[in-house]
Design a protein around this motif. Structure first.
Motif, PDB file in Angstrom:
ATOM      1  N   ALA A  11      10.149  90.383 -13.796  1.00 43.23           N
ATOM      2  CA  ALA A  11      10.190  90.238 -12.340  1.00 43.23           C
ATOM      3  C   ALA A  11      11.134  89.119 -11.932  1.00 43.23           C
ATOM      4  N   ALA A  12      11.557  89.139 -10.676  1.00 38.63           N
ATOM      5  CA  ALA A  12      12.359  88.046 -10.131  1.00 38.63           C
ATOM      6  C   ALA A  12      11.518  86.772 -10.116  1.00 38.63           C
ATOM      7  N   HIS A  13      12.185  85.631 -10.019  1.00 41.18           N
ATOM      8  CA  HIS A  13      11.521  84.333 -10.129  1.00 41.18           C
ATOM      9  C   HIS A  13      10.370  84.198  -9.125  1.00 41.18           C
ATOM     10  N   ASP A  24       4.661  77.002 -14.854  1.00 37.11           N
ATOM     11  CA  ASP A  24       4.315  76.235 -13.658  1.00 37.11           C
ATOM     12  C   ASP A  24       5.422  76.248 -12.611  1.00 37.11           C
ATOM     13  N   GLY A  25       6.676  76.351 -13.027  1.00 41.38           N
ATOM     14  CA  GLY A  25       7.747  76.469 -12.043  1.00 41.38           C
ATOM     15  C   GLY A  25       7.711  77.822 -11.358  1.00 41.38           C
ATOM     16  N   SER A  52       5.556  76.980  -7.914  1.00 35.85           N
ATOM     17  CA  SER A  52       6.623  76.537  -7.015  1.00 35.85           C
ATOM     18  C   SER A  52       7.139  77.714  -6.193  1.00 35.85           C
ATOM     19  N   ILE A  53       8.119  78.424  -6.720  1.00 35.66           N
ATOM     20  CA  ILE A  53       8.713  79.521  -5.949  1.00 35.66           C
ATOM     21  C   ILE A  53       7.728  80.682  -5.765  1.00 35.66           C
ATOM     22  N   GLY A  54       6.743  80.798  -6.661  1.00 38.81           N
ATOM     23  CA  GLY A  54       5.813  81.916  -6.572  1.00 38.81           C
ATOM     24  C   GLY A  54       4.457  81.593  -5.976  1.00 38.81           C
ATOM     25  N   THR A  55       4.343  80.449  -5.297  1.00 35.94           N
ATOM     26  CA  THR A  55       3.038  80.051  -4.762  1.00 35.94           C
ATOM     27  C   THR A  55       2.470  81.085  -3.791  1.00 35.94           C
ATOM     28  N   ALA A  56       3.289  81.587  -2.897  1.00 32.69           N
ATOM     29  CA  ALA A  56       2.797  82.565  -1.916  1.00 32.69           C
ATOM     30  C   ALA A  56       2.291  83.822  -2.607  1.00 32.69           C
ATOM     31  N   MET A  68      11.614  68.044 -12.749  1.00 37.51           N
ATOM     32  CA  MET A  68      10.260  67.828 -12.259  1.00 37.51           C
ATOM     33  C   MET A  68       9.692  69.124 -11.694  1.00 37.51           C
ATOM     34  N   ALA A  69       8.459  69.426 -12.056  1.00 38.22           N
ATOM     35  CA  ALA A  69       7.767  70.623 -11.587  1.00 38.22           C
ATOM     36  C   ALA A  69       6.660  70.235 -10.620  1.00 38.22           C
ATOM     37  N   PRO A  70       6.045  71.202  -9.934  1.00 35.87           N
ATOM     38  CA  PRO A  70       4.905  70.880  -9.064  1.00 35.87           C
ATOM     39  C   PRO A  70       3.749  70.260  -9.837  1.00 35.87           C
ATOM     40  N   THR A  71       3.718  70.479 -11.142  1.00 31.60           N
ATOM     41  CA  THR A  71       2.627  69.977 -11.980  1.00 31.60           C
ATOM     42  C   THR A  71       2.985  68.692 -12.728  1.00 31.60           C
TER      43      THR A  71
END
Length: 249
Positions: free
Chosen positions: A68-70, A95-96, A100-104, A133-136
Motif C-alpha cells: 500500500a501507499a505510505h 511507527d512512521g 504519522s502519515i497513516g494516523t487517520a 525522529m518519529a512520533p514515537t
C-alpha cells in the motif's frame, strides 16, 4: 537419520530477509507466520505491506500480499476485507507509517470496527529513510533530525498508540508486547495469535504493538539495542492488554 531440531515455518517464503542485523522485524515475521499456520488460516490470508523497512513484507510471507501507499495500509485492508470477508487480512506497519502519515487511516479503521488485524512495529525511529525522529521517538532521544534530542516543547510527547486506540469503542483487541527475550517473545506470540483469533471470530478490529529494536538507527550494537528496549522504551510504553472485548487471555 538426522533429527529435525528446528524447521522454518511454511508461513515464510525462502526469500532472504532484507532487514539489518539485530532488527526485530525478522522475529515478528516468524511469530506471524507460525500463528497463521497454527490457526490453519495461512492459505486464506492476505498481507498488506507498508512503506518503510518492511516495504517488501509481501515477499516474505507465504500468502497473498499487496503493498500500500505510505500510511494507507488500513484503508487497503478495509477494502480487501469487505470484498473478501472470508479472508484473514492483516497489515504490517511501522511507527512512521502507522503513527504519522497513516494516523487517520488507523483511527477510522478502528472506529468502523473493521474486522482485520494490525501488527504495529514501534522502534521509536524512522528506520529506512535515514533515522529521523518519529512520533514515537522518546524525549531526549537523538536522531538525524533531532541531533540534540527530542524536545517536548517543540515536538510534543511521544504518541502512545495502544492507549489511544484502546479508547475507540469499536476496537476489539489491543495489546503491547516486546520481543527482547524468550519469555516476552512467547507472550508476543500469544498476543499475535489472539489478535488473529479475534478476527476469525468476527469480533472486529485488533492490533498488536511490538516494541522493537533498530540497532542501525539507534547507533547501538544489537545486544545493547535489546537492552535499550528494556531500559528506555518499556518504561514509557508499558506492556500489557489495553482492550479485550473477549475477556482475559
Amino acid at each position: 537419520m538426522a533429527k529435525v531440531v528446528y524447521e522454518k515455518s511454511r508461513g515464510l517464503t525462502d526469500v532472504p530477509l532484507t532487514y539489518c542485523p539485530g532488527c526485530s522485524h525478522g522475529i515478528v515475521h516468524k511469530l506471524i507466520a507460525e500463528s497463521l499456520v497454527e490457526l490453519d488460516v495461512l492459505d486464506k490470508s492476505i498481507a498488506v505491506a507498508p512503506v518503510g523497512c518492511s516495504v517488501l513484507a509481501y515477499e516474505f510471507f507465504n500468502c497473498d500480499g499487496i503493498q500500500a501507499a505510505h500510511g494507507r495500509a488500513p484503508a487497503v485492508a478495509c477494502g480487501i476485507k469487505r470484498t473478501n470477508p472470508d479472508k484473514i487480512v492483516f497489515t504490517y506497519q511501522g511507527d512512521g507509517d502507522l503513527a504519522s502519515i497513516g494516523t487517520a487511516e488507523i483511527i477510522h479503521a478502528a472506529h468502523r470496527g473493521d474486522n482485520f488485524t494490525v501488527i504495529f512495529i514501534n522502534n521509536a525511529i524512522y528506520g529506512m529513510t535515514g533515522g529521523q525522529m518519529a512520533p514515537t521517538t522518546l524525549i531526549g532521544q537523538k536522531t538525524s533530525t533531532s541531533p540534540y534530542g527530542r524536545k517536548e516543547e517543540s515536538a510534543g510527547r511521544p504518541l502512545l498508540v495502544s492507549e489511544m486506540m484502546a479508547q475507540i469503542p469499536n476496537a476489539a483487541y489491543i495489546e503491547r508486547v516486546s520481543v527482547h527475550d524468550i519469555a516476552h517473545l512467547n507472550k508476543a506470540k500469544k498476543a499475535v495469535k489472539k489478535a488473529f483469533q479475534t478476527q476469525i471470530d468476527n469480533k472486529g478490529f485488533s492490533m498488536v504493538e511490538v516494541l522493537a529494536t533498530c540497532p542501525i538507527g539507534w547507533n547501538l550494537p544489537p545486544v545493547e539495542a535489546t537492552q535499550w528496549v528494556v531500559e528506555n522504551l518499556m518504561p514509557y510504553y508499558p506492556l500489557g492488554v489495553y482492550k479485550d472485548v473477549g475477556g482475559a487471555q
